[in-house]
Design a protein around this motif. Sequence first.
Motif, PDB file in Angstrom:
ATOM      1  N   LEU A  52       0.833  -1.201   0.000  1.00  0.00           N
ATOM      2  CA  LEU A  52       0.000   0.000   0.000  1.00  0.00           C
ATOM      3  C   LEU A  52       0.870   1.254   0.000  1.00  0.00           C
ATOM      4  O   LEU A  52       1.949   1.278   0.596  1.00  0.00           O
ATOM      5  N   SER A  53       0.378   2.276  -0.665  1.00  0.00           N
ATOM      6  CA  SER A  53       0.946   3.620  -0.515  1.00  0.00           C
ATOM      7  C   SER A  53      -0.029   4.437   0.330  1.00  0.00           C
ATOM      8  O   SER A  53      -1.244   4.361   0.137  1.00  0.00           O
ATOM      9  N   ILE A  54       0.509   5.195   1.297  1.00  0.00           N
ATOM     10  CA  ILE A  54      -0.311   5.912   2.278  1.00  0.00           C
ATOM     11  C   ILE A  54      -0.043   7.401   2.155  1.00  0.00           C
ATOM     12  O   ILE A  54       1.109   7.843   2.153  1.00  0.00           O
ATOM     13  N   GLU A  55      -1.103   8.160   2.043  1.00  0.00           N
ATOM     14  CA  GLU A  55      -0.976   9.618   1.915  1.00  0.00           C
ATOM     15  C   GLU A  55      -2.020  10.298   2.791  1.00  0.00           C
ATOM     16  O   GLU A  55      -3.215   9.988   2.687  1.00  0.00           O
ATOM     17  N   PRO A  56      -1.612  11.223   3.679  1.00  0.00           N
ATOM     18  CA  PRO A  56      -0.236  11.613   4.000  1.00  0.00           C
ATOM     19  C   PRO A  56       0.344  10.667   5.051  1.00  0.00           C
ATOM     20  O   PRO A  56      -0.378   9.817   5.590  1.00  0.00           O
ATOM     21  N   GLN A  57       1.603  10.835   5.364  1.00  0.00           N
ATOM     22  CA  GLN A  57       2.262   9.995   6.363  1.00  0.00           C
ATOM     23  C   GLN A  57       2.172  10.615   7.748  1.00  0.00           C
ATOM     24  O   GLN A  57       2.550   9.978   8.737  1.00  0.00           O
ATOM     25  N   GLU A  58       1.675  11.832   7.837  1.00  0.00           N
ATOM     26  CA  GLU A  58       1.470  12.515   9.114  1.00  0.00           C
ATOM     27  C   GLU A  58      -0.002  12.881   9.240  1.00  0.00           C
ATOM     28  O   GLU A  58      -0.611  13.401   8.297  1.00  0.00           O
ATOM     29  N   LEU A  59      -0.566  12.608  10.401  1.00  0.00           N
ATOM     30  CA  LEU A  59      -1.958  12.973  10.676  1.00  0.00           C
ATOM     31  C   LEU A  59      -1.979  14.384  11.269  1.00  0.00           C
ATOM     32  O   LEU A  59      -1.546  14.591  12.401  1.00  0.00           O
ATOM     33  N   GLN A  60      -2.465  15.346  10.497  1.00  0.00           N
ATOM     34  CA  GLN A  60      -2.464  16.746  10.929  1.00  0.00           C
ATOM     35  C   GLN A  60      -3.869  17.145  11.364  1.00  0.00           C
ATOM     36  O   GLN A  60      -4.829  17.027  10.595  1.00  0.00           O
ATOM     37  N   PHE A  61      -3.971  17.624  12.597  1.00  0.00           N
ATOM     38  CA  PHE A  61      -5.238  18.049  13.167  1.00  0.00           C
ATOM     39  C   PHE A  61      -5.196  19.553  13.463  1.00  0.00           C
ATOM     40  O   PHE A  61      -4.362  19.997  14.261  1.00  0.00           O
ATOM     41  N   PRO A  62      -6.068  20.363  12.837  1.00  0.00           N
ATOM     42  CA  PRO A  62      -6.173  21.790  13.215  1.00  0.00           C
ATOM     43  C   PRO A  62      -6.778  21.899  14.614  1.00  0.00           C
ATOM     44  O   PRO A  62      -7.988  21.867  14.785  1.00  0.00           O
ATOM     45  N   PHE A  63      -5.936  21.988  15.616  1.00  0.00           N
ATOM     46  CA  PHE A  63      -6.358  21.832  17.004  1.00  0.00           C
ATOM     47  C   PHE A  63      -7.251  22.982  17.449  1.00  0.00           C
ATOM     48  O   PHE A  63      -6.920  24.157  17.302  1.00  0.00           O
ATOM     49  N   GLU A  64      -8.421  22.605  18.026  1.00  0.00           N
ATOM     50  CA  GLU A  64      -9.331  23.561  18.659  1.00  0.00           C
ATOM     51  C   GLU A  64      -9.922  22.890  19.888  1.00  0.00           C
ATOM     52  O   GLU A  64     -10.310  21.712  19.841  1.00  0.00           O
ATOM     53  N   LEU A  65      -9.998  23.625  20.985  1.00  0.00           N
ATOM     54  CA  LEU A  65     -10.543  23.080  22.220  1.00  0.00           C
ATOM     55  C   LEU A  65     -12.029  22.779  22.079  1.00  0.00           C
ATOM     56  O   LEU A  65     -12.766  23.496  21.400  1.00  0.00           O
ATOM     57  N   ARG A  66     -12.467  21.680  22.714  1.00  0.00           N
ATOM     58  CA  ARG A  66     -13.870  21.273  22.782  1.00  0.00           C
ATOM     59  C   ARG A  66     -14.504  21.109  21.400  1.00  0.00           C
ATOM     60  O   ARG A  66     -15.649  21.492  21.176  1.00  0.00           O
ATOM     61  N   LYS A  67     -13.724  20.570  20.483  1.00  0.00           N
ATOM     62  CA  LYS A  67     -14.241  20.362  19.135  1.00  0.00           C
ATOM     63  C   LYS A  67     -13.631  19.097  18.538  1.00  0.00           C
ATOM     64  O   LYS A  67     -12.421  18.893  18.593  1.00  0.00           O
ATOM     65  N   GLN A  68     -14.499  18.238  17.980  1.00  0.00           N
ATOM     66  CA  GLN A  68     -14.004  17.059  17.287  1.00  0.00           C
ATOM     67  C   GLN A  68     -13.348  17.472  15.969  1.00  0.00           C
ATOM     68  O   GLN A  68     -13.873  18.313  15.252  1.00  0.00           O
TER      69      GLN A  68
END
Length: 240
Positions: free
Chosen positions: A7-23
Motif C-alpha cells: 500500500l501507498s499511504i498519503e499523508p504519512q502525518e496525521l495533521q489536526f487543526p487543534f481547537e478546544l472542545r471540538k471534534q
Amino acid sequence: MSTGELLSIEPQELQFPFELRKQISCSLLLSNKTDSYIAFKVKTTNPKKYCVRPNTGVVSPRSTCDVIVTMQAQKEAPSDMQCKDKFLLQSVVAGPGTTPKDITPEMFNKESGHNVEECKLRVLYVAPPRPPSPVREGSEEGSSPRASVDNGSAIASEFKAASRAFAEQHEPQDNSSETRTLIVRLTEEKNSAIQQNNRLQQELDLLKRGANRSSSGIPFIYVVLVGLIGIILGYLLKKT
C-alpha cells in the motif's frame, strides 16, 4: 507519501487543526499497488482519544480506500502543542474475494509466518485556518487606522441602539410571522388614514368654494335691490 510494497499511504502525518472542545477529523488515502486483495488494520497508542473508521478493511486490487481518523474533543491544550500519539497501519496480502468480515487478528501475526507490512504515522497539531479579514474596497491611502476603528465602533453602537429601540416598539420579536402581520396591519391603517385625510381635504375645498360663491352673491343682490328702490323712488317723485 509513504510507499510500501503493498500500500501507498498519503499523508504519512496525521495533521489536526487543534481547537478546544471540538471534534477534528483528517483522512488517509490507501492505494493498493498490487493485483491482490490487501487487508489492513489501524492501531494507535491512544485508542480512547481517537476514532478510526474503518479501523480494518480490504483494498481491492489497483484501487483506493479512505480512512477517517477523528480526534475527540479536548478540554485542555498541550503547553507546547506537541503530540506524542502514534499510529501503526499494518497490511497483508489476503485471498481473492476477501471481505472485511473475513479479517481476523491472526492475519496480522508475524509469528505465524505472515508477511505483514507496517507503516508508522505520527500526529501533528496545526493552527486552525483563520478567516480572511474584511478589507473595505476603495479605502484611501494614509487614512488613520484609529479613525477606522472608531468609526466602526460608532456604527456598531448606532446599530445596537436602533435594534434595541425597534425591539421595544415591536415586541415580541420571537415570532417573525407576528411581526410581519403587525407591520402589514400598521401599513394598511396608515394608508387608510391617508385616504381619509385626502377625502376630508377635498370636502373642505368644496365647502370653501361654496362659501366663496355665496359671499360673492350677497353684494350683487344688494345692488339689485338698491337699484329697484331707486327706480321706484324716482317714479314716485315724478308723479308728485
